[in-house]
Design a protein around this motif. Structure first.
Motif, short mmCIF file in Angstrom:
data_model
loop_
_atom_site.label_atom_id
_atom_site.label_comp_id
_atom_site.label_asym_id
_atom_site.label_seq_id
_atom_site.Cartn_x
_atom_site.Cartn_y
_atom_site.Cartn_z
N ALA A 163 -13.25 23.54 -15.53
CA ALA A 163 -14.19 24.09 -14.70
C ALA A 163 -14.34 23.09 -13.39
CB ALA A 163 -15.75 24.12 -15.33
N LEU A 164 -14.13 21.90 -13.76
CA LEU A 164 -14.37 20.81 -12.43
C LEU A 164 -13.25 21.06 -11.51
CD1 LEU A 164 -15.63 18.46 -11.32
CD2 LEU A 164 -14.25 17.04 -12.81
N TRP A 167 -13.51 24.25 -9.63
CA TRP A 167 -14.54 24.08 -8.56
C TRP A 167 -13.92 23.24 -7.39
CZ3 TRP A 167 -17.45 19.74 -6.98
CH2 TRP A 167 -18.50 19.87 -6.33
N CYS A 168 -13.24 22.28 -7.62
CA CYS A 168 -12.87 21.32 -6.57
C CYS A 168 -11.70 22.06 -5.91
CB CYS A 168 -12.12 20.27 -7.27
SG CYS A 168 -13.30 18.97 -8.01
N LYS A 170 -11.77 25.28 -4.97
CA LYS A 170 -12.24 26.34 -4.43
C LYS A 170 -13.00 25.59 -3.17
CE LYS A 170 -12.95 29.98 -7.40
NZ LYS A 170 -13.93 30.90 -8.11
N ARG A 171 -13.28 24.19 -3.28
CA ARG A 171 -14.10 23.54 -2.40
C ARG A 171 -13.30 22.56 -1.58
NH1 ARG A 171 -19.62 24.44 -1.76
NH2 ARG A 171 -19.51 22.38 -1.36
#
Length: 176
Positions: A163-164, A167-168, A170-171
């Motif tokens: 998940a991390l 998320w990273c 996408k960001r």
């Protein structure tokens, strides 16, 4: 900076990294070849070590084993029978005995261990250590709570890391 220069910079870095990676791979291949060659039996053998051959004199070897065992036997006669299972009482003398058998086998031209040496060592073990059998440990499954924790913690850590990373990724435009 525009997008083309950033992309061109990334391509140059990629090719430089690729060359470095290629060099690293070549070096690691060379090292592994050297280690493998060093461990193989194709290298010349030190002439100071006697070559094992088929002309091993078993009767002389047995006499030498008796000589090695005599010192160990005399030492073990002073160790009380109830203390013979405690390795700290005789480990130094056992090491001397074992080294003696190995050195004398090589000196005579026999390989070590060989059936004559093994038979002699087994005889020594039967004489002095026959009552030193260990009880077999009884393995018990851990409690269910402990087992559940040992299974679930790595599963949750793996999911959290995935998940991390998602998320990273996408960001990345905001973080960069």
């Amino acid at each position: 900076m525009n997008d083309e220069s950033v992309q061109g910079f990334n391509l140059i870095d990629f090719f430089i990294m690729d060359r470095n990676l290629l060099t690293l791979m070549k070096v690691s291949l060379l090292v592994s070849m050297l280690v493998t060659t060093g461990l193989s039996g194709t290298d010349s053998v030190d002439s100071s070590i006697p070559q094992q051959s088929h002309d091993c004199n078993h009767s002389l070897l047995l006499l030498e084993m008796e000589t090695c065992g005599a010192r160990f036997k005399s030492y073990m006669d002073y160790v009380l029978p109830q203390d013979r299972c405690n390795l700290t009482n005789f480990i130094g003398e056992y090491h001397v005995f074992s080294s003696c058998t190995e050195i004398n086998s090589g000196r005579i031209g026999c390989f070590w261990p060989n059936p004559v040496v093994e038979h002699f060592i087994i005889h020594i073990h039967k004489r002095f250590f026959s009552n030193c059998t260990l009880e077999q440990p009884i393995h018990v499954d851990p409690p269910d709570d402990t087992l559940a924790l040992l299974i679930l913690i790595p599963v949750f850590l793996t999911l959290a890391m995935v998940a991390l990373v998602v998320w990273c990724s996408k960001r990345s435009d905001i973080l960069a």
